[in-house]
Design an enzyme around this catalytic site. Sequence first.
Site, PDB file in Angstrom:
ATOM      1  N   ARG A 115      18.434  18.837 -25.351  1.00 22.51           N
ATOM      2  CA  ARG A 115      18.398  20.460 -25.087  1.00 22.51           C
ATOM      3  C   ARG A 115      19.470  20.744 -23.929  1.00 22.51           C
ATOM      4  O   ARG A 115      19.612  19.549 -23.176  1.00 22.51           O
ATOM      5  CB  ARG A 115      17.952  21.413 -25.112  1.00 22.51           C
ATOM      6  N   CYS A 119      27.877  21.448 -19.105  1.00 25.72           N
ATOM      7  CA  CYS A 119      28.010  20.800 -17.999  1.00 25.72           C
ATOM      8  C   CYS A 119      28.414  22.484 -17.301  1.00 25.72           C
ATOM      9  O   CYS A 119      29.044  23.453 -17.857  1.00 25.72           O
ATOM     10  CB  CYS A 119      29.587  20.730 -17.520  1.00 25.72           C
ATOM     11  N   ASN A 153      17.580  29.786 -20.630  1.00 27.66           N
ATOM     12  CA  ASN A 153      16.477  29.275 -20.470  1.00 27.66           C
ATOM     13  C   ASN A 153      15.711  28.787 -19.751  1.00 27.66           C
ATOM     14  O   ASN A 153      17.236  27.656 -19.008  1.00 27.66           O
ATOM     15  CB  ASN A 153      15.760  28.132 -21.595  1.00 27.66           C
ATOM     16  N   GLU A 154      15.626  28.618 -18.345  1.00 28.88           N
ATOM     17  CA  GLU A 154      14.753  27.653 -17.519  1.00 28.88           C
ATOM     18  C   GLU A 154      16.228  27.402 -16.569  1.00 28.88           C
ATOM     19  O   GLU A 154      16.633  25.897 -17.086  1.00 28.88           O
ATOM     20  CB  GLU A 154      13.613  26.569 -17.921  1.00 28.88           C
ATOM     21  N   CYS A 164      31.042  15.707 -13.411  1.00 23.39           N
ATOM     22  CA  CYS A 164      32.364  15.839 -13.827  1.00 23.39           C
ATOM     23  C   CYS A 164      33.597  16.069 -14.136  1.00 23.39           C
ATOM     24  O   CYS A 164      33.454  16.911 -12.836  1.00 23.39           O
ATOM     25  CB  CYS A 164      31.961  16.164 -15.472  1.00 23.39           C
ATOM     26  N   GLU A 310       5.879  32.047 -19.434  1.00 20.03           N
ATOM     27  CA  GLU A 310       5.596  30.755 -19.907  1.00 20.03           C
ATOM     28  C   GLU A 310       4.073  30.357 -19.445  1.00 20.03           C
ATOM     29  O   GLU A 310       4.874  29.798 -17.880  1.00 20.03           O
ATOM     30  CB  GLU A 310       6.394  29.392 -20.141  1.00 20.03           C
ATOM     31  N   TRP A 318       5.112  16.782 -22.022  1.00 17.86           N
ATOM     32  CA  TRP A 318       5.655  16.189 -21.510  1.00 17.86           C
ATOM     33  C   TRP A 318       6.101  15.125 -19.723  1.00 17.86           C
ATOM     34  O   TRP A 318       6.075  15.114 -19.263  1.00 17.86           O
ATOM     35  CB  TRP A 318       6.681  16.558 -20.629  1.00 17.86           C
ATOM     36  N   LYS A 359       6.081  18.621 -30.934  1.00 11.07           N
ATOM     37  CA  LYS A 359       4.896  19.217 -31.634  1.00 11.07           C
ATOM     38  C   LYS A 359       3.537  18.594 -30.905  1.00 11.07           C
ATOM     39  O   LYS A 359       2.374  19.360 -31.383  1.00 11.07           O
ATOM     40  CB  LYS A 359       5.227  17.843 -32.914  1.00 11.07           C
ATOM     41  N   PHE A 360       3.669  17.673 -29.688  1.00 15.66           N
ATOM     42  CA  PHE A 360       2.000  17.887 -29.013  1.00 15.66           C
ATOM     43  C   PHE A 360       1.144  18.594 -28.147  1.00 15.66           C
ATOM     44  O   PHE A 360       0.608  18.285 -27.476  1.00 15.66           O
ATOM     45  CB  PHE A 360       1.719  16.374 -29.475  1.00 15.66           C
ATOM     46  N   HIS A 361       2.661  19.608 -28.384  1.00 14.63           N
ATOM     47  CA  HIS A 361       2.852  20.677 -26.675  1.00 14.63           C
ATOM     48  C   HIS A 361       1.784  21.448 -27.285  1.00 14.63           C
ATOM     49  O   HIS A 361       1.591  22.236 -28.889  1.00 14.63           O
ATOM     50  CB  HIS A 361       3.669  21.004 -26.857  1.00 14.63           C
TER      51      HIS A 361
HETATM   52  C1  GLA Z   1       9.684  24.622 -20.766  1.00 14.30           C
HETATM   53  C2  GLA Z   1      10.932  25.800 -21.726  1.00 14.30           C
HETATM   54  C3  GLA Z   1       9.496  25.491 -23.058  1.00 14.30           C
HETATM   55  C4  GLA Z   1       9.326  24.092 -23.564  1.00 14.30           C
HETATM   56  C5  GLA Z   1       7.913  24.333 -22.329  1.00 14.30           C
HETATM   57  C6  GLA Z   1       6.968  22.996 -22.961  1.00 14.30           C
HETATM   58  O1  GLA Z   1       8.908  25.406 -20.120  1.00 14.30           O
HETATM   59  O2  GLA Z   1      11.009  26.911 -21.246  1.00 14.30           O
HETATM   60  O3  GLA Z   1      11.039  25.487 -24.173  1.00 14.30           O
HETATM   61  O4  GLA Z   1       9.830  23.093 -23.397  1.00 14.30           O
HETATM   62  O5  GLA Z   1       9.126  24.024 -20.921  1.00 14.30           O
HETATM   63  O6  GLA Z   1       6.622  22.913 -21.672  1.00 14.30           O
END
Ligand code: GLA
Length: 677
Positions: A115, A119, A153-154, A164, A310, A318, A359-361
Amino acid sequence: MRADRPEGPDRRIHFGGDYYPEQWPEEVWAEDVQLMKEAGVTLVTAGVFAWARVEPRPGEWDFGWFDRVMDNLAQAGLRVCLATMTASPPPWLSRMHPEILPETEDGRRKWPGGRQHYCPSSPVYRQYATRLVEQVATRYAQHPALEVWHVGNEYGCHIRQCFCDVSAADFRRWLAERYGTVDVLNEAWSTAFWSQRYDSFEEVLPPRLAPTFANPSQQLDYLRFSDDALRQCYLAELAVLRRLTPDTRVTTNLMAHHKPVDAFEWARHQDVMSLDFYQDPYDPDEHLRAAFNFDLMRSALGGQPWMLLEQAPSAVNWRPRNSPKPPGAMRLWSWQAVAQGADAIMYFQWRQSLGGAEKFHSAMLPHGGTDTRAFREVSELGREFASVPEIAGTRSRAETALLTDWNSWWALELDSHPSTALDQALINRAHHRPLFDAGVACDILPPSSELAGYKLVVVPNLYLLRADDARRLARYVEDGGQLLVSFFSGIVDERDRVHPGGYPAPLRQLLGLRVEEFWPLDEGVRVPVEGVASAGPELEPGTEGDLWSEAVELEGAEAVAVFGSGELVGRPAVTRHQYGSGTAWYVGTRLGHTAMRGLLDHVRQAAGVDPVLPGLPSGVQATVREDDEHSFLFLLNHGDDSAVVALPEPMSDRLSPGSGAVTSVSLPPRGVAVMER
Ligand code: GLA
């Protein structure tokens, strides 16, 4: 713009999480909403990764399914933190336009399949992204569920910098705007060194992989530029939202004290700050890292309540090894965010995925369903927040400020320095922790801030210091402030050129000293530090410094402590200088936590800064949030032992209704109390 403290039933601590209905058949959606209500959810983040579903082919829109999601949520009285859906481009976009893919400094492409594979400078990405935002904002502008916009997002999470050719061209444009002429750039970048002189902007490149140290000023500017390129993506979307939905608040989930993204700069363009924060349950000091980040979020927009957008209900997926949060930890850390100013507690994610990389989060609703510890803890917490809606909108007041600056952080951690072991985040936290442990409220601010309202200002390390910010610090002390500055501050200007006139030139007069030589300490080396001045803080026998030392010559300051052995034996390690009607303290080494606590206790007492509660048991955090009608005292036990906290007056615990007014509170490990007068 909607006020940040809604009244009536809208006044509440929002509770909820990321919701990805697109991962589930529609039959599941009704159950989602019903269980959300059961868990006390009031707000869900939706649409973050929906781009490929709502625009399956270029310019073909499929919002029908998302309409049903929004309607279901609205019917249940749930609000939506609605994403602009631009976080991850669909596969067709990079197939049509491979030039949007980012490149590493050694020219490797980052391919789609994960994801955030774009750039930040790509005009193509921005054009497709803003076209999507236009669709989303037009469609949902009037939707009753819409509460707040969630842009992207983040930013900077996976792609911090791109090297590049598209970025290179954008960098040259950025430099031309900043410097005007290439001569000014040559001067700023010290290109007389190593035959680096540029004859035109066209010759300039990003700091790609080079045979040896790339020009530090070029590296610094590239860090600034990269932050700015990310922000331009955000601003492009923001412009669409402002035009189409001027009354809806806008945020983007930052990772707070996160090196690629200057939170202070981003704050200027947000209506409410929001943070993603993931504690590592293996680390016993995570509440301290959280404390710094939470204070930063609260301070970045002038004390306005912020959103914890979040966190994990339990384990993440991760880190190399991922522990669940032990019972009570999620509750404690969520309350910590509220205690430090958050008005929304949210999770990633609502329902645990069956497939994909996460899936393991952990999730609020785990694979195991409702009969799980995670769901029970989440639901209990949802009920708890619902029972104290009056906390929302209350604020904290701090008399102490800690200054930090992303420009200085970027410059400090470049290569080719006296020591590459200086870590800004750790240094900052080492200065924040003694205040936290003492129960002292602390704002975290950029050095350009107005300091007059603060009794104590702490400057952990400001390697890069602008001359006017140095003058601001001097004025602050002259007018009676107490200032504590730590080593390797005030060394270079905004171009990363050394301030001429002996280190730290812009602070020399204020600190009353000169640093003749830096003497960084090798790994594992410790030097004894001994107190000398009777009026200084008591340093315990055995106090040591590590990481850094320096040859300080006094020019008006007095030594409060000296090095006890080694090459610098007898030379000042800690100094104090009366300047105007205030005092400037200087610390020329890294002291351990106990010594820093002793020193900061001493300085803050001199400044007249009182803790929220005197004599807090070790491990207990205390904060206050108040408004005209309410005053809440939050007590949180981060320690391993039970603790008893004496209260200054009778108060009742809002989390234990019916327990009546008490004058002391017993907190088990991970215990939380929300006391009200
Ligand atoms: C980040 C992302 C989320 C998800 C979480 C998992 O915060 O914004 O989409 O991937 O990490 O911890």
